[in-house]
Motif scaffolding. Structure first.
Motif, mmCIF file in Angstrom:
data_model
loop_
_atom_site.group_PDB
_atom_site.id
_atom_site.type_symbol
_atom_site.label_atom_id
_atom_site.label_comp_id
_atom_site.label_asym_id
_atom_site.label_seq_id
_atom_site.Cartn_x
_atom_site.Cartn_y
_atom_site.Cartn_z
ATOM 1 N N ARG A 62 0.864 -1.187 0.000
ATOM 2 C CA ARG A 62 0.000 0.000 0.000
ATOM 3 C C ARG A 62 0.897 1.233 0.000
ATOM 4 N NH1 ARG A 62 -5.558 -0.238 3.496
ATOM 5 N NH2 ARG A 62 -6.823 1.003 2.054
ATOM 6 N N ASP A 63 1.048 1.820 -1.163
ATOM 7 C CA ASP A 63 1.876 3.017 -1.309
ATOM 8 C C ASP A 63 1.295 3.861 -2.438
ATOM 9 O OD1 ASP A 63 2.659 1.669 -3.639
ATOM 10 O OD2 ASP A 63 4.491 0.892 -2.725
ATOM 11 N N GLU A 64 2.049 4.804 -2.948
ATOM 12 C CA GLU A 64 1.531 5.689 -3.990
ATOM 13 C C GLU A 64 1.230 4.954 -5.286
ATOM 14 O OE1 GLU A 64 3.958 9.081 -4.616
ATOM 15 O OE2 GLU A 64 3.910 9.721 -2.532
ATOM 16 N N ALA A 65 1.885 3.836 -5.521
ATOM 17 C CA ALA A 65 1.670 3.082 -6.755
ATOM 18 C C ALA A 65 0.532 2.071 -6.629
ATOM 19 C CB ALA A 65 2.952 2.368 -7.168
ATOM 20 N N PHE A 66 0.350 1.500 -5.441
ATOM 21 C CA PHE A 66 -0.642 0.431 -5.231
ATOM 22 C C PHE A 66 -1.527 0.778 -4.037
ATOM 23 C CE2 PHE A 66 3.244 -1.405 -6.978
ATOM 24 C CZ PHE A 66 2.777 -2.039 -8.111
ATOM 25 N N TRP A 67 -2.760 1.134 -4.319
ATOM 26 C CA TRP A 67 -3.673 1.436 -3.203
ATOM 27 C C TRP A 67 -5.131 1.114 -3.529
ATOM 28 C CZ3 TRP A 67 -7.188 5.267 -4.522
ATOM 29 C CH2 TRP A 67 -6.815 6.136 -5.562
ATOM 30 N N PHE A 68 -5.374 0.320 -4.578
ATOM 31 C CA PHE A 68 -6.732 -0.081 -4.913
ATOM 32 C C PHE A 68 -7.105 -1.315 -4.085
ATOM 33 C CE2 PHE A 68 -7.035 1.683 -9.543
ATOM 34 C CZ PHE A 68 -6.765 2.949 -9.063
ATOM 35 N N TYR A 69 -7.663 -1.067 -2.940
ATOM 36 C CA TYR A 69 -8.118 -2.150 -2.061
ATOM 37 C C TYR A 69 -9.488 -1.796 -1.504
ATOM 38 C CZ TYR A 69 -3.198 -3.590 -1.920
ATOM 39 O OH TYR A 69 -1.924 -3.968 -2.263
ATOM 40 N N TYR A 70 -10.363 -2.786 -1.392
ATOM 41 C CA TYR A 70 -11.563 -2.626 -0.582
ATOM 42 C C TYR A 70 -11.177 -2.892 0.863
ATOM 43 C CZ TYR A 70 -14.060 -2.848 -5.016
ATOM 44 O OH TYR A 70 -14.499 -2.599 -6.295
ATOM 45 N N ASP A 71 -11.544 -1.985 1.748
ATOM 46 C CA ASP A 71 -11.226 -2.181 3.165
ATOM 47 C C ASP A 71 -11.742 -3.522 3.659
ATOM 48 O OD1 ASP A 71 -9.954 0.243 3.288
ATOM 49 O OD2 ASP A 71 -11.608 1.305 4.261
ATOM 50 N N GLU A 72 -12.886 -3.925 3.131
ATOM 51 C CA GLU A 72 -13.479 -5.184 3.574
ATOM 52 C C GLU A 72 -12.617 -6.390 3.204
ATOM 53 O OE1 GLU A 72 -16.078 -2.004 3.695
ATOM 54 O OE2 GLU A 72 -15.268 -2.827 1.829
ATOM 55 N N ASN A 73 -11.835 -6.287 2.130
ATOM 56 C CA ASN A 73 -10.942 -7.400 1.785
ATOM 57 C C ASN A 73 -9.885 -7.592 2.861
ATOM 58 O OD1 ASN A 73 -12.429 -7.360 -0.555
ATOM 59 N ND2 ASN A 73 -10.661 -7.527 -1.914
ATOM 60 N N LEU A 74 -9.356 -6.477 3.361
ATOM 61 C CA LEU A 74 -8.352 -6.567 4.417
ATOM 62 C C LEU A 74 -8.991 -7.022 5.727
ATOM 63 C CD1 LEU A 74 -6.288 -3.349 3.618
ATOM 64 C CD2 LEU A 74 -6.231 -5.602 2.543
ATOM 65 N N GLU A 75 -10.202 -6.545 5.998
ATOM 66 C CA GLU A 75 -10.919 -6.998 7.196
ATOM 67 C C GLU A 75 -11.196 -8.491 7.119
ATOM 68 O OE1 GLU A 75 -14.362 -4.663 8.251
ATOM 69 O OE2 GLU A 75 -13.451 -2.869 7.382
#
Length: 462
Positions: free
Chosen positions: A257-270
């Motif tokens: 998770r940085d300036e290049a990669f940040w397309f995540y659904y919070d629910e995926n991490l949860e």
């Protein structure tokens, strides 16, 4: 319990509903309300901006990405401690997957029983706006068109005719009229609004939109309408099943998770955390050491605009290659998939990447995959059982080139969507799964459990 909520919709993409919604979120926040933003549909960029405007991260709601019964449950769990929930729709109000409008913003509004406010681009339009409002009001049943906001109006005379026309021919209230802006306060590029991480004036732009909303929109009436939605019927289901698959020492799954990669659904991490993992954020742009990992998740983003920096970090590229070769479970979506290849070509220049997969990608001028996806898993892999149906989405301007299928297989056969190559996606190479398809954990509940199970096995390997 009362659950104030409202949906902001448009007639099509590009009508300015995102700018309107951002202004409303910031204005309500400035009035002292606790605002929970939601974004309908598969969208990471608008969701990020909505979170910045409201001061609270946004969650995505979509009938295609997750079962309909989980939508009110997710909305309730995320929004129950807030004064108001603001949901931005996508595309046009009735636009969905098919001629019936499946998975449209109107369908979502019915599922969560939320009033709809329609933002209309009134450029070069006067009395016709009343016909549009009347048509939308009567096109489908079961949803509440509770008001309109007129966007891109030209002046007082224009605004007067627009308001009088709507009041004369419909019973839908006009909640606000916004002027034309000389320039977009938030720049756009090939995938929509520019990333906030690459735009230094983000807060001042949001404050400008907030002031415009305060001056031009009846926020008191809008919050009254949101409050009129009443209680939300929530199914007696668990959002997160009790499926922790680990022992006392949790496996560590690194999330880039940085300036290049940040397309995540919070629910995926949860979902990974509820399944038993410890989630640790990492960067492929910095020189910082990584902790011991038992799994690696590379989401989407903009590796193309950061390709020079990603390529220059040789240590990070070698680290990812070494981890993948060691048997570490690796799951990558879109931008992360591009990083796992041999190279990325951007604006005529080729940049070496990690070399985990024997493929390369090239940025094109037009989208190479855009919209909802649906497919069936046809090959064994660590993350999905064979025969599983996967619903997701794709949005990529890059094209997979130089693919040599002798060194890998495709796990996913798409019934809908372009994928990586001829309707196939989900490249599997030993412990690695990578492709253009994005998933939401609530629509694919086995993904997190299988990911964490694989990470636990890797942790306990002899």
């Amino acid at each position: 319990m009362n659950f104030p909520r409202i949906v902001l919709a448009g007639l099509s993409g590009g009508t300015g509903k995102t700018i309107v919604t951002l202004g409303i979120c910031r204005a309500l926040r400035n009035k002292g309300l606790a605002v929970k933003p939601f974004k309908k549909g598969p969208d990471y960029i608008d969701a990020r901006w909505l979170g910045l405007a409201a001061g609270e991260s946004a969650s995505n709601l979509d009938p295609h990405l997750m079962p309909a019964e989980k939508l009110p449950l997710l909305m309730y769990e995320k929004g129950k401690n807030f004064d108001i929930s603001v949901i931005e729709g996508n595309r046009g109000l009735f636009d969905g997957k098919d001629v019936e409008g499946s998975c449209s913003t109107a369908e979502l509004a019915r599922i969560i029983a939320a009033p709809v406010i329609l933002a209309i681009d009134c450029t070069k339009m006067t009395r016709t706006v009343a016909a549009i409002v009347s048509g939308c009001r009567n096109f489908e049943s079961g949803f509440n068109l509770a008001g309109v906001i007129l966007n891109r109006t030209a002046g007082e005379r224009h605004r007067s005719i627009l308001r009088r026309s709507i009041e004369e021919y419909t019973d839908v209230p006009v909640l606000g009229m916004l002027p034309k802006l000389s320039k977009n306060p938030i720049p756009e590029r090939h995938m929509g609004l520019v990333s906030n991480t690459e735009y230094a004036r983000q807060d001042s732009s949001l404050e400008t939109l907030g002031r415009m909303a305060e001056e031009c929109i009846d926020l008191d009436r809008l919050t009254e309408i949101a409050g009129s939605a009443g209680s939300l019927e929530v199914p007696e289901l668990q959002l997160w099943p009790e499926n922790c698959v680990c022992g006392n020492e949790r496996p560590v799954i690194g999330v880039v998770r940085d300036e290049a990669f940040w397309f995540y659904y919070d629910e995926n991490l949860e979902a990974l955390e509820h399944a038993g993992a410890e989630v640790r954020e990492l960067s492929l742009l910095s020189d910082e050491d990584w902790p011991e990992l038992h799994g690696l998740y590379l989401g989407g983003g903009f590796p193309e605009t950061m390709a020079d920096k990603l390529s220059a970090n040789v240590a990070a590229r070698k680290r990812v290659k070494s981890l993948a070769d060691s048997g570490l479970p690796v799951f990558a979506e879109c931008g992360g998939f591009m990083y796992l290849g041999e190279s990325v070509e951007y604006k005529g220049q080729s940049y070496p990447m990690s070399g985990v997969l024997p493929i390369s990608t090239k940025l094109c001028l037009k989208p190479q995959g855009l919209g909802y996806t649906c497919g069936v898993v046809e090959a064994d892999n660590l993350f999905f059982k064979t025969g599983t149906e996967i619903c997701g989405h794709e949005f990529h301007y890059s094209l997979c080139v130089n693919e040599q299928e002798t060194d890998f297989s495709y796990a996913l056969s798409l019934k809908r969507g372009k994928g990586t190559f001829l309707g196939r996606d989900g490249i599997v190479k030993d412990n690695v799964y990578a492709g253009y398809n994005h998933i939401h954990a609530l629509g694919n509940p086995q993904w997190a459990e299988n990911f964490v199970t694989a990470a636990e096995k890797f942790k306990n390997r002899s």
